[in-house]
Write a protein that holds these residues in place. Structure first.
Motif, PDB file in Angstrom:
ATOM      1  N   THR A 154       1.018  -1.304   0.112  1.00  0.00           N
ATOM      2  CA  THR A 154       0.113   0.038   0.061  1.00  0.00           C
ATOM      3  C   THR A 154       0.970   1.217  -0.062  1.00  0.00           C
ATOM      4  O   THR A 154       1.464   1.100   0.956  1.00  0.00           O
ATOM      5  N   ILE A 155       0.694   2.152  -0.836  1.00  0.00           N
ATOM      6  CA  ILE A 155       1.224   3.368  -0.999  1.00  0.00           C
ATOM      7  C   ILE A 155       0.257   4.328  -0.847  1.00  0.00           C
ATOM      8  O   ILE A 155      -0.654   4.682  -1.645  1.00  0.00           O
ATOM      9  N   ALA A 156       0.459   5.129   0.116  1.00  0.00           N
ATOM     10  CA  ALA A 156      -0.654   6.027   0.617  1.00  0.00           C
ATOM     11  C   ALA A 156      -0.681   7.576  -0.424  1.00  0.00           C
ATOM     12  O   ALA A 156       0.468   7.644  -1.215  1.00  0.00           O
ATOM     13  N   PRO A 157      -1.372   8.182  -0.087  1.00  0.00           N
ATOM     14  CA  PRO A 157      -1.466   9.468  -1.070  1.00  0.00           C
ATOM     15  C   PRO A 157      -0.017  10.386  -0.924  1.00  0.00           C
ATOM     16  O   PRO A 157       0.154  10.401   0.164  1.00  0.00           O
ATOM     17  N   PHE A 158       0.019  11.003  -1.909  1.00  0.00           N
ATOM     18  CA  PHE A 158       1.186  12.042  -2.128  1.00  0.00           C
ATOM     19  C   PHE A 158       2.440  11.587  -1.650  1.00  0.00           C
ATOM     20  O   PHE A 158       3.519  12.218  -1.550  1.00  0.00           O
ATOM     21  N   CYS A 159       2.704  10.014  -1.971  1.00  0.00           N
ATOM     22  CA  CYS A 159       4.144   9.487  -1.572  1.00  0.00           C
ATOM     23  C   CYS A 159       5.037   9.389  -3.199  1.00  0.00           C
ATOM     24  O   CYS A 159       4.362   9.811  -4.241  1.00  0.00           O
ATOM     25  N   LYS A 160       6.066   9.724  -2.900  1.00  0.00           N
ATOM     26  CA  LYS A 160       7.155   9.742  -4.053  1.00  0.00           C
ATOM     27  C   LYS A 160       7.967   8.172  -4.002  1.00  0.00           C
ATOM     28  O   LYS A 160       8.691   8.093  -2.975  1.00  0.00           O
ATOM     29  N   ILE A 161       7.835   7.511  -4.902  1.00  0.00           N
ATOM     30  CA  ILE A 161       8.396   6.026  -4.944  1.00  0.00           C
ATOM     31  C   ILE A 161       9.220   5.765  -6.039  1.00  0.00           C
ATOM     32  O   ILE A 161       9.048   6.171  -7.229  1.00  0.00           O
ATOM     33  N   GLY A 162      10.328   4.893  -5.751  1.00  0.00           N
ATOM     34  CA  GLY A 162      11.259   4.335  -6.623  1.00  0.00           C
ATOM     35  C   GLY A 162      11.929   3.045  -6.126  1.00  0.00           C
ATOM     36  O   GLY A 162      11.683   2.502  -5.022  1.00  0.00           O
ATOM     37  N   GLY A 163      12.357   2.405  -7.139  1.00  0.00           N
ATOM     38  CA  GLY A 163      13.095   1.260  -6.709  1.00  0.00           C
ATOM     39  C   GLY A 163      12.128   0.021  -6.533  1.00  0.00           C
ATOM     40  O   GLY A 163      10.980  -0.249  -7.237  1.00  0.00           O
ATOM     41  N   GLU A 164      12.600  -0.930  -5.658  1.00  0.00           N
ATOM     42  CA  GLU A 164      11.831  -2.074  -5.401  1.00  0.00           C
ATOM     43  C   GLU A 164      11.053  -2.353  -4.162  1.00  0.00           C
ATOM     44  O   GLU A 164      11.936  -2.294  -3.023  1.00  0.00           O
ATOM     45  N   ILE A 165       9.755  -2.552  -3.956  1.00  0.00           N
ATOM     46  CA  ILE A 165       9.080  -2.575  -2.936  1.00  0.00           C
ATOM     47  C   ILE A 165       8.126  -3.976  -2.698  1.00  0.00           C
ATOM     48  O   ILE A 165       7.524  -4.011  -3.860  1.00  0.00           O
ATOM     49  N   PHE A 166       8.302  -4.381  -1.580  1.00  0.00           N
ATOM     50  CA  PHE A 166       7.565  -5.998  -1.530  1.00  0.00           C
ATOM     51  C   PHE A 166       6.638  -6.069  -0.197  1.00  0.00           C
ATOM     52  O   PHE A 166       7.358  -5.496   0.708  1.00  0.00           O
TER      53      PHE A 166
END
Length: 396
Positions: free
Chosen positions: A234-246
């Motif tokens: 789960t990625i909540a609002p207004f996040c900035k994301i990159g790379g690998e997430i599990f």
């Protein structure tokens, strides 16, 4: 009916996530616990009863007495069975799961001493639920997130129509993908074969990104080029994301912009992982992990094999930080330096293994204000009071 959520004894067991919020503000699946209850009940929460130092920010106190109130322990997640029982619950009747009370319907005064006595009383079971998700420890958030994502998707997309995704994209199992409006994406992969994908409005997904459900992406989040998002995330609002997430939950306004692995983890609000930050989620000997116990102030055994990092609000890591398996990071930490940081880092900590200094409170507040202003959010007097209160407490 007055609908009230309260913090039970679970609040103390959910540190560091609950150091800065009530249990009802914990996010997993598509929503916070409070938002989920409101959607199931069909009305807004009238009041949240939490710790005194959090009440000014998170509670409503218009009334000192409530009639016909439904009092619910926030650490339990609603489901169809529970909602059905709640619909015919009468005054002084209770609902239990095993030996723990989920809800009671009762008249009571909203004075602190009455609240404490109300929760300490022993009540006779009126109804029992057979199955329910109970968030008792912070790792319960990522353990249950995949299940909650799937249930949320079915329940909250029923009868709704998804928007179309424009651009040259590869979509697998389109019927398990729900898109809100104004999503910008091109040359990405959405694979819902193993679980649903829900993407809120205003999300930007840059080229080369791959999302493999079940996954939820909150509104106005940004996924950088080549992001790899695996199931249970789960990625909540207004996040900035990159790379690998599990299998991780990232609260609003937090950043993991660059390459690096994040697995079986939770990041609170306003966190930032520097470029190249990596989190180990498995011991080299494959044994079950120990985790810091805030109450006993020791590392306690668990039955978990996969466990990354749990990080409180406003904490940051410098470039190339390497977190060991099952690391607990407090609130407003600034982590940098060579080697692995300690597996338990108290709040307001500065440095790494070579330095154990506390950040001055004025610097903590100054950084929080700068970070929030960059996102056009105010660092309020109430936010400052919460950090000031926590700063007075040692070993959190």
């Amino acid at each position: 009916m007055n609908f009230i959520l309260y913090d039970g004894i679970e609040w103390n067991k959910l540190f560091p996530i609950t150091l800065t919020r009530p249990v009802s503000e914990i996010r997993l699946g598509l929503f916070s616990i409070k938002e989920r209850w409101e959607k199931y009940i069909g009305k807004n929460v009238d009041c949240v009863i939490t710790q005194p130092f959090l009440s000014d920010k998170f509670s409503k106190k218009e009334y000192s007495f409530f009639e016909n109130i439904l009092l619910i322990n926030s650490s339990f997640l609603p489901n169809e069975e529970l909602i059905q029982i709640l619909s015919f619950l009468k005054e002084n009747e209770t609902i239990f799961f095993k030996e723990k009370m989920i809800a009671i319907k009762k008249n009571f005064s909203l004075e602190e001493e009455n609240i404490l006595s109300l929760f300490s009383k022993k009540y006779k079971k009126t109804y029992c639920v057979k199955q329910i998700i109970h968030i008792q420890y912070p790792w319960d958030i990522f353990i249950n997130n995949e299940t909650v994502l799937k249930k949320d998707f079915i329940f909250f997309t029923k009868g709704k129509k998804s928007f179309s995704l424009l651009g040259n994209n590869h979509v697998i199992c389109k019927d398990k993908i729900f898109l809100e409006e104004d999503i910008k994406a091109n040359n990405i992969v959405l694979n819902a074969q193993y679980g649903p994908i829900y993407i809120e409005k205003g999300v930007l997904i840059m080229e080369g990104s791959v999302i493999r459900g079940p996954v939820s992406i909150g509104k106005n989040a940004i996924l950088n080029v080549g992001s790899k998002i695996y199931g249970g995330t789960t990625i909540a609002p207004f996040c900035k994301i990159g790379g690998e997430i599990f299998n991780s939950v990232i609260f609003s306004y937090s950043n993991k912009v660059h390459d690096g692995f994040l697995g079986n983890s939770i990041l609170g609000e306003w966190c930032n992982l520097g470029a190249g930050t990596n989190i180990s989620n498995l011991r080299n000997d494959y044994k079950k992990v120990t985790v810091w116990n805030y109450e006993k102030k020791i590392f306690s055994s668990t039955n978990l094999q996969f466990f990354g990092v749990i990080m409180g609000d406003h904490s940051k890591s410098a470039i190339n930080t390497q977190f060991n398996t099952a690391t607990i990071v407090g609130v407003s930490d600034n982590i940098f330096g060579y080697g692995f940081p300690p597996r338990y880092i108290p709040s307001f900590f500065l440095g790494g293994i070579q330095s154990k200094k506390r950040i001055p409170l004025n610097k903590v507040c100054e950084t929080a204000e700068i970070v929030m202003n960059r996102r056009n959010k105010n660092f309020s007097v109430l936010d400052k009071k919460i950090l000031e209160y926590l700063y007075q407490i040692s070993d959190i």
